[in-house]
Design a protein around this motif. Structure first.
Motif: not given
Length: 455
Positions: A98-102, A435-443
């Motif tokens: 998400i950081w790449r957009y944020l 939004l943060a949990l989406t990347s955490v759950l994917r990893l």
């Protein structure tokens, strides 16, 4: 552990100082605060769960300087900064696609703030948005350890409790429309739409009949609360959520035997008329008003007319300032100078001239410019994609239970993103946590080894 002990010693001295001061009655509060900080230091995920559970009740503390969620948030910030400093938390936990957009979004946000038409409005908007950004970082750091089943239970219970208050007390209603502990019925409907898929998950996963009845009752109360809000956007989002859920469980639906069909039809014959009877007449009238929409006709519904005027004003702002917009939080100022504001504020307070866009995407595109708007939409789309990839990863590991959990979380997150089209809420806390949990759950799903998969 030197740093935590020093903090505990400092708080102990504060307690002693309060006992010796003219305000000794504050000392027990300091002791409780000390105990709370110590517990959060050992279990920081409890703090995030506490914030999640308290969000529907924020209206109770809107005038207080320090609420429960603010205390938990500030405590978590200090604790996690300390744990990062002494390497109890690995910095790799901040990793997220998400950081790449944020980062680019915030850069354009700051440039728009410097170029704003009203600095006071923009700074107020920044303060509100910063709360969501802090929760985003907190969820990144400790989201990996979060108990998602408990997360679903706390969200369902807390929103259900506010639904009970809104259904049975006119104190929590505005002109007959349920607002819960918020000021806007649509904002309350957004919370309900977020909680419904999680409540349905708990019904499906209940280990016995008693639990199923309890969570089923919560699910019914959530639907009743949504009806009481008389939110047309809530009805649309809820229908889409239920349709996606039915599609996900289409395999289980095939197990229905012909002998079950009669009971299902009997239930529908009973439930549908009761639902129509229980539905407020005003809600039915609001739903029927959607059928009169036409390009050239004047809207007979004031709310629809207002929303159309927001689009006209927002489109003009975008055309005049396409790159950096007019500045964060400045849409109400521009809307107040138009004739629409006067028309739709007749016999109302002067403050009603300053209206937000009631559409987060329109608001961001008009206030921050097209590039920032595209980045914001990109973040949300990437979040949905993360949940899809996480679900796919668990299916590859034959872990149907985790895949179902990701499906319901995905529907809840999708409900939030859809609701942003009907509500100005760029700082909505559930949005930034999810939004943060989406990347955490994917990893977490992609890192799970295949040999740990369930048979």
């Amino acid at each position: 552990m030197i740093f935590p002990l020093s903090i505990i010693s400092l708080l102990g001295l504060v307690c002693l100082g309060l006992l010796a001061s003219p305000y000794p009655f504050l000392a027990p509060g300091a002791v409780l605060g000390l105990v709370g900080v110590a517990v959060l230091y050992r279990k920081p995920t409890w703090g995030l769960l506490g914030i999640v559970a308290l969000l529907p009740f924020e209206g109770l503390f809107k005038d207080s300087a320090l609420s429960g969620s603010k205390f938990l948030g500030l405590s978590l910030v200090l604790i996690l900064m300390l744990q990062l400093a002494i390497h109890q938390l690995p910095p790799e936990r901040l990793r997220s696609n998400i950081w790449r957009y944020l980062i680019w979004f915030m850069l354009l946000y700051l440039l728009s703030t410097l170029n704003t038409d009203d600095m006071a409005m923009s700074m107020g908007h920044l303060r509100e948005l910063s709360v969501g950004l802090v929760l985003f970082v907190i969820a990144l750091l400790i989201g990996r350890d979060l108990n998602l089943d408990l997360f679903a239970k706390l969200v369902t219970l807390s929103v259900t409790m506010t639904c009970v208050l809104a259904i049975f007390s006119i104190k929590y209603q505005d002109q007959g429309r349920a607002t819960g502990l918020l000021e806007d019925p649509n904002g309350f409907a957004m919370l309900i739409a977020f909680a419904v898929p999680l409540g349905l998950l708990l019904v499906i996963r209940s280990p016995n009949l008693l639990h199923r009845l309890f969570w089923g009752g919560c699910f019914v109360l959530l639907l009743g609360g949504m009806t009481k809000t008389e939110s047309r956007s809530g009805l649309v989002v809820l229908f889409l959520s239920m349709a996606i859920g039915a599609w996900h469980y289409r395999v289980e639906l095939k197990r229905i035997r012909p002998r079950h069909l009669g009971f299902a039809m009997l239930g529908m014959v009973i439930v549908i008329p009761l639902a129509i009877y229980a539905m407020p007449p005003g809600y039915i009238a609001r739903i029927q008003s959607l059928s009169i929409l036409s390009a050239g006709a004047k809207s007979q519904d004031e709310s629809l007319g207002r929303r159309a005027s927001y689009i006209v004003v927002g489109s003009q702002m975008i055309s005049e300032n396409p790159l950096l917009g007019t500045g964060p939080g400045t849409f109400p100022m521009h809307y107040a100078t138009t004739g629409y504001a006067k028309v739709f504020s007749a016999n109302r307070k002067v403050g009603d001239l300053y209206r937000r866009a009631h559409n987060t995407y329109l608001e961001i595109f008009s206030e921050l410019g097209i590039p920032a708007g595209l980045l914001f939409v990109g973040m949300l789309v990437l979040g949905l994609y993360n949940l899809i990839r996480a679900r796919r990863a668990w299916l590859q590991r034959n872990n149907r239970e985790q895949a179902d959990l990701l499906t319901h979380l995905g529907i809840s997150f999708l409900s939030l993103t859809l609701f942003l089209m009907f509500l100005s809420a760029p700082n909505q806390k559930y949005v930034w946590i999810m939004l943060a949990l989406t990347s955490v759950l994917r990893l977490k799903a992609e890192e799970a080894p295949m040999q740990e998969a369930k048979a």
